[in-house]
Each structure stands twice: as structure tokens, then as C-alpha cells.
Design a protein around this motif. Structure first.
Motif, short mmCIF file in Angstrom:
data_model
loop_
_atom_site.label_atom_id
_atom_site.label_comp_id
_atom_site.label_asym_id
_atom_site.label_seq_id
_atom_site.Cartn_x
_atom_site.Cartn_y
_atom_site.Cartn_z
N SER A 1 39.16 35.04 47.79
CA SER A 1 40.67 35.51 48.20
C SER A 1 41.72 34.42 47.62
O SER A 1 42.70 34.65 47.37
CB SER A 1 40.75 35.76 49.60
N LEU B 1 46.88 41.28 43.64
CA LEU B 1 45.90 40.28 43.62
C LEU B 1 46.04 39.55 42.11
O LEU B 1 45.19 38.80 41.92
CB LEU B 1 44.62 40.94 43.90
N SER C 1 43.88 41.29 52.08
CA SER C 1 43.07 40.76 50.96
C SER C 1 42.38 41.69 50.09
O SER C 1 42.14 41.09 49.07
CB SER C 1 42.55 39.54 51.27
N THR C 2 42.55 42.93 50.24
CA THR C 2 41.91 43.57 49.31
C THR C 2 42.89 44.68 48.40
O THR C 2 44.21 44.68 48.89
CB THR C 2 40.99 44.68 50.22
#
Ligand code: NAP
Length: 315
Positions: free
Chosen positions: A131, A51, A40-41
């Protein structure tokens, strides 16, 4: 332990790495891209664009394109010309001698040249909702997403130059921008402060910390706590821009490649050469100024050309 050797090894697969991959693949250098692992980064395959939702400022897409789709297309374009991908993270590098070495756990990859394009990450508040809501009202880039917040009430978190610059830019679109800062004095430069104070659309919420993002599918509000007495309140906003700084993904290269005190890799001006001959750097890992997909792609192209010419000069 298995080993394979490559002419060009590219570490990282955002717009910079994938553009370098397209160019080196078309130059018949059969690059190997170690693209990162899904997470999630922003150090995952595809980088920070994974993202985001809609990208409207990448030239060539008049109707806009979703960030992940743009990266998938770039990846396919590189693969079409023979680029190979490993969906893992590099765990260690050794650039002290040629061929250069990079490990993914026990697997060793050697290469005549390396292009580093590991990107950077926006620092986040560390809230569990982040997130889920990133790209859905939560953003880290005003230039990218400001346009989507026309006439809305939004907040910017942070008290440095980035926060004030983002807030100033966002007033072009938003009805009101509230800067939420955890102290009662700003870190930003005087001139930026003066501009922000003079802007009628900007308000300040001092001594405050965002403690919760509200909304299931998109941001509908935030919970804010006072850093003085802990009291909480709720703000009805549809946009939250986090501008509390960035961190380049350069932990792997500490003590190996020259970097600034902030961790950004240093490249020779006007080129992508690092301090080690044959190792090049492109994209956000060496750019704390522009940080755009298109500038990252442009520097990826520069790295590929620098690399190709350097390899040619070796023989
Ligand atoms: P920065 O200067 O490090 O400022 C970060 C801000 O975020 C600080 O105000 C900090 O609060 C706050 N912050 C950090 N962690 C936080 C957290 N967990 N929760 C809430 N707030 C948090 O970062 P930056 O603004 O991105 O700037 C980085 C560098 O780029 C600086 O040297 C800056 O001058 C430069 N820059 C220049 C320009 C320009 O000149 N146009 C534009 C952008 C950036 P505290 O103040 O309490 O620590």
C-alpha cells in the motif's frame, strides 16, 4: 430506514462511473452515484486510478496528470451538472422488480435504471509494503507505467499470459526484465512462452516468491525466497510489476447479473446492456481485455447513452 428514488443510480466511481455520471447529468437525469468508501483497494471512490501516480496516456493532458487529480476533476465535472454523490459502499441490491433497489446498510435507494461500474482489482501479493509503494516503483499496469522505467532493472511477478505480455512490453523500456514465477513451468500459452524465451532482455527466476519490497519512498529492491528450500536472496531492482491476475468487483451481483466463470459481468456485444433490462454495466467490471482508463470512460459514455435511450423508451 430512509428511502429516496432516482432516475439513474450509478454504482462505482472510476473513469467509467464518472463518465456515465457526466453524461446522464448533462441529460438532466440527476444521477445518484454511490461512489464507494475510501480504502487502500481499487473499489474506493475514483477506482484504480487512485492507486497510480502520473497518468500520461489519457488524451488531453500533454504534460500528464496525477491519477487522483484526474478522478477529482471528473467528479467535479459531474457535480457541476447536478450529479449527487454518496461516499459509501452498496451493501445489497435487488434487481428482481422495478424500481430497482440498492441498500447502503439500512438506507434504501430506488431507481428506474442502474449503471454498474464497480471496476476490478489487480490481485496483489499481500505484502504489507504494497500500500505504501504502489505508484512508487510498484505497479500493476505495464501499459500505464512502463515508460517510467527506461533503462532500469525491473521484475514482473507471475507466470500467466498477463505476466509474459507485460514483461514483453516492458522490454521496450527497461534494461532487463526478470520474470519471477513460483513454479518451474509457466501457465502462459505456448506462443507467449516462445516469445518470452526468445527475448534477450527477459530472464527468469524460477521457483521463487517475492517476500518483501525494499525501499521507504520508492522501490529499491526486493527480497525473494525459494519455494523449494526457503532460502532468501535480495535483488536490486527499481520496478516491480505484479501480474498475477485480476478480480472484478462483482460479489454484490452474484446470482443476479449474468457473469463469466471469472466473475466479469456479461454485456450484450457492442452495448452495455446486461441480462436485466434497465441495468447497464461499463468499465473494467465487464472488460478483461483493455482495462484502460480511456476505454473505461468510453464504455461509461456508452452506458449513459444506452440508459438514457432506454429510459426514454419506457415512457
Ligand atoms: P492467470 O492465468 O490466472 O495467471 C496468474 C499467474 O500468477 C499464474 O502463473 C500464477 O501461478 C501466478 N500467481 C497467482 N497468485 C500468485 C501469488 N500469490 N504469488 C505469486 N504468483 C501468483 O492470470 P493472467 O495471466 O492475468 O491471465 C488471466 C486470463 O487472461 C487467462 O485466461 C489468460 O490466458 C488471459 N490473457 C490472455 C492474454 C493474451 O492472450 N494476449 C494476455 C493476458 C491475459 P501458478 O501458475 O503457479 O498458478
Amino acid at each position: 430506514m430512509s428511502t429516496s428514488h432516482h432516475r439513474v443510480l450509478i454504482i462505482g466511481s472510476g473513469p467509467a462511473g464518472l463518465t456515465a455520471a457526466i453524461y446522464t447529468a448533462r441529460a438532466s437525469l440527476q444521477p445518484l452515484i454511490i461512489e464507494g468508501e475510501p480504502s487502500s483497494t481499487s473499489d474506493q471512490p475514483g477506482g484504480q486510478l487512485m492507486l497510480t501516480t502520473e497518468v500520461e496516456n489519457f488524451p488531453g493532458f500533454p504534460e500528464g496528470i496525477m491519477g487522483p487529480e484526474l478522478m477529482t476533476r471528473c467528479r467535479e465535472q459531474a457535480a457541476r451538472f447536478g450529479a449527487q454523490f454518496i461516499t459509501e459502499k452498496v451493501t445489497k441490491v435487488d434487481f428482481s422488480a422495478r424500481p430497482f433497489k440498492a441498500w447502503v446498510r439500512d438506507t434504501l435507494y430506488t431507481a428506474d435504471s442502474v449503471i454498474v461500474s464497480t471496476g476490478a482489482q489487480s490481485l496483489m501479493l499481500g505484502l504489507p509494503e504494497e500500500s505504501r509503494l504502489i505508484g512508487h516503483g510498484l505497479s500493476t499496469c505495464a501499459t500505464c507505467d512502463g515508460f517510467f522505467f527506461r533503462g532500469q532493472n525491473i521484475v514482473v511477478v507471475g507466470g500467466g499470459d498477463s505476466a509474459l505480455e507485460e514483461a514483453q512490453f516492458l522490454t521496450k523500456f527497461a534494461a532487463k526484465v526478470t520474470i519471477i514465477h513460483r513454479r518451474d513451468t509457466l501457465r502462459a500459452s505456448k506462443i507467449m512462452q516462445e516469445r518470452a524465451f526468445a527475448n534477450e532482455k527477459i530472464e527468469f527466476l524460477w521457483n521463487s516468491q517475492v517476500t518483501k519490497l525494499l525501499g521507504d519512498e520508492k522501490v529499491t529492491g526486493i527480497e525473494v525466497a525459494s519455494t523449494v528450500d526457503g532460502t532468501t536472496s535480495t535483488l536490486d531492482v527499481t520496478g516491480v510489476f505484479v501480474a498475477i491476475g485480476h478480480k472484478p468487483n462483482t460479489g454484490l451481483f452474484e446470482g443476479i447479473l449474468d457473469m463469466e466463470s471469472t466473475g466479469y459481468l456479461i454485456t450484450k456485444p457492442g452495448s452495455t446492456y446486461t441480462n436485466i433490462e434497465g441495468v447497464f454495466a461499463c468499465g473494467d467490471v465487464q472488460d478483461h481485455t483493455y482495462r484502460q482508463a480511456i476505454t473505461a470512460a468510453g464504455s461509461g459514455c456508452m452506458a449513459a447513452i444506452d440508459c438514457e435511450r432506454w429510459l426514454e423508451a419506457q415512457h
